[in-house]
Enzyme design. Structure first.
Site, mmCIF file in Angstrom:
data_model
loop_
_atom_site.group_PDB
_atom_site.id
_atom_site.type_symbol
_atom_site.label_atom_id
_atom_site.label_comp_id
_atom_site.label_asym_id
_atom_site.label_seq_id
_atom_site.Cartn_x
_atom_site.Cartn_y
_atom_site.Cartn_z
ATOM 1 N N SER A 1 -50.557 -14.210 56.108
ATOM 2 C CA SER A 1 -49.108 -14.004 56.206
ATOM 3 C C SER A 1 -48.687 -14.085 57.668
ATOM 4 O O SER A 1 -49.497 -13.903 58.575
ATOM 5 C CB SER A 1 -48.757 -12.615 55.668
ATOM 6 O OG SER A 1 -47.430 -12.289 56.001
ATOM 7 N N TYR B 1 -49.921 -3.575 55.271
ATOM 8 C CA TYR B 1 -49.894 -4.986 54.871
ATOM 9 C C TYR B 1 -50.170 -5.893 56.074
ATOM 10 O O TYR B 1 -50.921 -6.863 55.978
ATOM 11 C CB TYR B 1 -48.540 -5.299 54.234
ATOM 12 C CG TYR B 1 -48.412 -6.682 53.636
ATOM 13 C CD1 TYR B 1 -49.252 -7.109 52.609
ATOM 14 C CD2 TYR B 1 -47.430 -7.567 54.083
ATOM 15 C CE1 TYR B 1 -49.116 -8.380 52.053
ATOM 16 C CE2 TYR B 1 -47.285 -8.828 53.535
ATOM 17 C CZ TYR B 1 -48.133 -9.235 52.522
ATOM 18 O OH TYR B 1 -47.996 -10.491 51.976
HETATM 19 P P1 NAD Z 1 -46.559 -12.083 43.377
HETATM 20 O O1 NAD Z 1 -46.439 -10.587 43.298
HETATM 21 O O2 NAD Z 1 -45.500 -12.915 42.741
HETATM 22 O O3 NAD Z 1 -47.974 -12.537 42.792
HETATM 23 C C1 NAD Z 1 -49.135 -11.800 42.963
HETATM 24 C C2 NAD Z 1 -49.953 -11.920 41.677
HETATM 25 O O4 NAD Z 1 -51.195 -11.255 41.900
HETATM 26 C C3 NAD Z 1 -49.292 -11.244 40.468
HETATM 27 O O5 NAD Z 1 -49.221 -12.145 39.371
HETATM 28 C C4 NAD Z 1 -50.209 -10.052 40.163
HETATM 29 O O6 NAD Z 1 -50.320 -9.774 38.769
HETATM 30 C C5 NAD Z 1 -51.529 -10.545 40.732
HETATM 31 N N1 NAD Z 1 -52.413 -9.430 41.068
HETATM 32 C C6 NAD Z 1 -52.087 -8.235 41.636
HETATM 33 N N2 NAD Z 1 -53.178 -7.470 41.755
HETATM 34 C C7 NAD Z 1 -54.225 -8.187 41.273
HETATM 35 C C8 NAD Z 1 -55.604 -7.932 41.117
HETATM 36 N N3 NAD Z 1 -56.145 -6.759 41.482
HETATM 37 N N4 NAD Z 1 -56.381 -8.895 40.574
HETATM 38 C C9 NAD Z 1 -55.863 -10.080 40.185
HETATM 39 N N5 NAD Z 1 -54.553 -10.383 40.299
HETATM 40 C C10 NAD Z 1 -53.742 -9.444 40.835
HETATM 41 O O7 NAD Z 1 -46.723 -12.409 44.930
HETATM 42 P P2 NAD Z 1 -46.391 -13.727 45.747
HETATM 43 O O8 NAD Z 1 -45.143 -13.447 46.515
HETATM 44 O O9 NAD Z 1 -46.483 -14.936 44.902
HETATM 45 O O10 NAD Z 1 -47.591 -13.678 46.814
HETATM 46 C C11 NAD Z 1 -48.792 -14.412 46.664
HETATM 47 C C12 NAD Z 1 -49.614 -14.230 47.934
HETATM 48 O O11 NAD Z 1 -48.864 -14.672 49.063
HETATM 49 C C13 NAD Z 1 -49.991 -12.779 48.221
HETATM 50 O O12 NAD Z 1 -51.276 -12.741 48.809
HETATM 51 C C14 NAD Z 1 -48.960 -12.348 49.228
HETATM 52 O O13 NAD Z 1 -49.404 -11.271 50.003
HETATM 53 C C15 NAD Z 1 -48.800 -13.631 50.032
HETATM 54 N N6 NAD Z 1 -47.558 -13.771 50.785
HETATM 55 C C16 NAD Z 1 -46.345 -13.702 50.176
HETATM 56 C C17 NAD Z 1 -45.198 -13.881 50.940
HETATM 57 C C18 NAD Z 1 -43.827 -13.810 50.325
HETATM 58 O O14 NAD Z 1 -42.834 -13.870 51.080
HETATM 59 N N7 NAD Z 1 -43.710 -13.717 49.007
HETATM 60 C C19 NAD Z 1 -45.286 -14.106 52.314
HETATM 61 C C20 NAD Z 1 -46.539 -14.162 52.907
HETATM 62 C C21 NAD Z 1 -47.673 -14.017 52.128
#
Ligand code: NAD
Length: 275
Positions: free
Chosen positions: A159, A172
């Site tokens: 991130s 985080y």
């Molecule tokens: P999201 O919450 O939409 O998706 C995360 C998924 O992970 C969910 O479907 C959840 O059920 C699953 N999950 C949670 N715990 C789990 C576990 N223990 N085992 C297996 N699956 C599990 O999140 P997103 O926004 O699509 O983010 C995806 C990745 O990108 C994450 O690593 C997040 O930290 C990173 N990220 C997101 C952003 C943003 O702005 N959304 C920015 C930077 C990084």
């Protein structure tokens, strides 16, 4: 070459987009998620579009669950060529109420207001485990398929806040810094066995997780939401589709000499000093 790609957290907003884009290129996709219903939904959307995918229940924090998932992947889709460690996220227990500690915060404490001193170690641990252990464990399980084979790689999701921590979210930020650091460590460690390891560092993407932090019920931006846009030279949030081309590149042999990089996809956020 068409590959078998395992994606954790692939029921979520960003990784379901990546799963669909990779399936469109002809790759076979294992959609792993803690929520089986969403995993199966994403897989069936891919299959309905003519792709090949299976939805599998897997907890990235449990070795046994990942081993079961691997057995299913191997039986139905073959050996894993590429692993995308997408499961991750934050938790309110690892978050402070204010960006800066003020003396008054300690004097006039209101119910539910959280300073640094109130942060709950269990919340911090939850976030570190989900992001860091949740990247390390699936790698231990699925990279076993990759050792000594051609064209294999791992893509982690770090991130923006791994480079410079964002206010309010120390857990985080620290956990994603660990993911970036681990990406480099693993790239070196796996360099002799043919496995490349890279990461994406997405900037700010409006998703269900952060929607209430960044937008008001009427759709206008919150103060923090506006701050982010002001600090992003390209003047907008990212769209999940913005991650696709870099993912395709890092999973393809076109990047065969690229390993240990963490690529920001952030509209210039990390490059901008604000002045
Ligand atoms: P999201 O919450 O939409 O998706 C995360 C998924 O992970 C969910 O479907 C959840 O059920 C699953 N999950 C949670 N715990 C789990 C576990 N223990 N085992 C297996 N699956 C599990 O999140 P997103 O926004 O699509 O983010 C995806 C990745 O990108 C994450 O690593 C997040 O930290 C990173 N990220 C997101 C952003 C943003 O702005 N959304 C920015 C930077 C990084």
């Amino acid at each position: 070459m068409k590959k078998t790609i395992v994606i954790t957290g692939a029921g979520g907003v960003l990784c379901s987009t990546l799963a669909k884009a990779l399936a469109k290129k002809g790759h076979k996709i294992a959609v792993l998620d803690l929520n089986l219903e969403v995993a199966e939904q994403v897989a069936s959307e891919i299959n309905n579009e003519g792709g090949k995918a299976i939805g599998i229940l897997a907890n990235v924090l449990e070795k046994e669950s990942l081993e079961m998932a691997k057995m299913k992947v191997n039986k139905i889709l073959g050996s894993c060529d590429i692993l995308i460690n997408g499961a991750g996220g934050n938790h309110p227990f690892g978050t402070t109420s204010n960006p800066f500690l003020q003396v008054e915060d300690l004097r006039n404490k209101t119910e539910g207001f959280k300073t640094f001193f109130d942060l709950d170690p269990s919340g911090i641990q939850f976030v570190f485990n989900l992001n860091f252990i949740g990247t390390l464990l699936p790698t231990q399980i699925f990279a076993q398929d990759m050792v000594g084979r051609e064209g294999c790689s791992i893509l982690n999701i770090s991130s923006m806040n791994a480079f410079t921590p964002l206010t309010k979210i120390p857990a985080y930020s620290g956990a994603k810094a660990a993911v970036s650091n681990f990406t480099q460590w693993l790239a070196v460690h796996f360099s002799k066995v043919g496995i490349r390891v890279n990461a994406l560092a997405p900037g700010f993407f409006l998703t269900e997780q952060n929607r209430t932090l960044l937008t008001n019920p009427d759709g206008s931006l919150t103060k923090r939401g506006q701050q982010i846009i002001d600090q992003t030279p390209m003047g907008r949030y990212g769209k999940p589709d913005d991650l696709i081309s870099t993912t395709l590149y890092l999973c393809d042999d076109a990047s065969s000499f690229v390993t240990g990089v963490v690529i920001p996809i952030d509209g210039g956020f990390a490059a901008y000093s604000g002045v």
